[in-house]
Design an enzyme around this catalytic site. Sequence first.
Site, short mmCIF file in Angstrom:
data_model
loop_
_atom_site.label_atom_id
_atom_site.label_comp_id
_atom_site.label_asym_id
_atom_site.label_seq_id
_atom_site.Cartn_x
_atom_site.Cartn_y
_atom_site.Cartn_z
N TRP A 93 0.82 -1.21 0.00
CA TRP A 93 0.00 0.00 0.00
C TRP A 93 0.85 1.25 0.00
CZ3 TRP A 93 -4.31 -0.42 -2.18
CH2 TRP A 93 -5.09 -1.57 -2.04
N ASP A 123 -1.91 6.65 6.14
CA ASP A 123 -2.93 5.74 5.61
C ASP A 123 -3.24 4.74 6.73
OD1 ASP A 123 -4.46 3.81 4.44
OD2 ASP A 123 -3.04 3.34 2.83
N LYS A 152 -12.35 -1.93 5.91
CA LYS A 152 -11.52 -2.87 6.66
C LYS A 152 -12.02 -2.96 8.10
CE LYS A 152 -9.04 -3.11 2.99
NZ LYS A 152 -8.00 -2.18 2.63
#
Length: 358
Positions: free
Chosen positions: A98, A168, A192
Amino acid sequence: MFNFSAGPATLPLPVLKKAQEELVLYPGAGASVMEISHRSKAYDAIHAQAKQNIASLLDLTDAYQVMFLQGGASLQFSMIAMNFLAGQSADYIHTGSWASKAISEAKKHGEVKVAWNGKEENFVRVPRNDELKLDPNAAYVHFTSNETIQGVEYPVPPEVGGKPLFCDFSSSFLSGPVDVSKFSLIYAGAQKNVGPSGVVVVIVRKDLLERVPQGLPSMLDYRLMAENDSLYNTPPCFSVYIVGLVTSWLLEDMGGLEKVKAHNQKKAQLLYFAIDGSGGFYRGHAQKDSRSLMNVTFRLPEEALEKEFIGQATAQGLDGLKGHRSVGGCRASIYNAMPLEGCQALRDFMVEFQKKKG
Ligand SMILES: *Cc1c(COP(=O)(O)O)cnc(C)c1O
């Protein structure tokens, strides 16, 4: 079944039940949440409650604004750079898949300096503070609190010497207490840990908004979105509603983030204990001090065994254990809503499987 999928992921059962109860007729609205105007009083209250819950969970001060945006965490990779990087450079900590995407997108809008790169070590850990090469002129420092794919998580945020810290937080948002005063901007795709897909929660220091350049596309302009309380256009009303229910569940049923963290630690320990006690049959991907509480990544001695493991687990109601295609192996995603019983069941299955095949 127990759903170990990495996202969209398990939601708390009481939340699903409440949403089911209110799906056709939202109390006081005479219609479904999905059918009412985003300018209505009923939606106003839903929007405000979701924001308030997040502020309460994180002890946010007035210096911060909570926003509900669209385009997922992936669009935040671009939006951050368009709003705060243009014509400057920023430091990015590269801890895995990511972080890599965040870096690629940012590069389209300005200069990116990689302050640390875990690639040579196959992304098994986060950096120590003394390993970070920080540029005193960086506009901000960006990191990924939890690498969902590698299962690597910061036990505490990096120290960046007063530079604006951007994070993030997609796969560990609200999984435990965070000192938000250390951050200038936090973003997290909801699917998530805090809701369904379709909404990304952004928490930004209001004074940072003064730096937003003129002329950005309206939908990508943090200042405009903040000025309009995320209601510049139609927000993802239903997703925000569920985020409100999940955050109420975190506050009321779970008792706040200290308790949520303790619960998450207990769950993760069950699985890591099984891995460590397997005499090498199961091998954890992450180094111990960087192990994720949210995504437990591990390998078996052979790929064929991993396939068998995943297949048998699914047949026994333990679903979603296949690792991401880019790294292989197995991954158990055990976000806030995964009950302890789910981790116990997986641990028992791991022990049994090893007895048969080890
Ligand atoms: C899933 C994930 C993303 C991407 O989220 P989208 O909402 O699909 O764009 C970004 N960062 C992390 C850490 C993630 O886990």
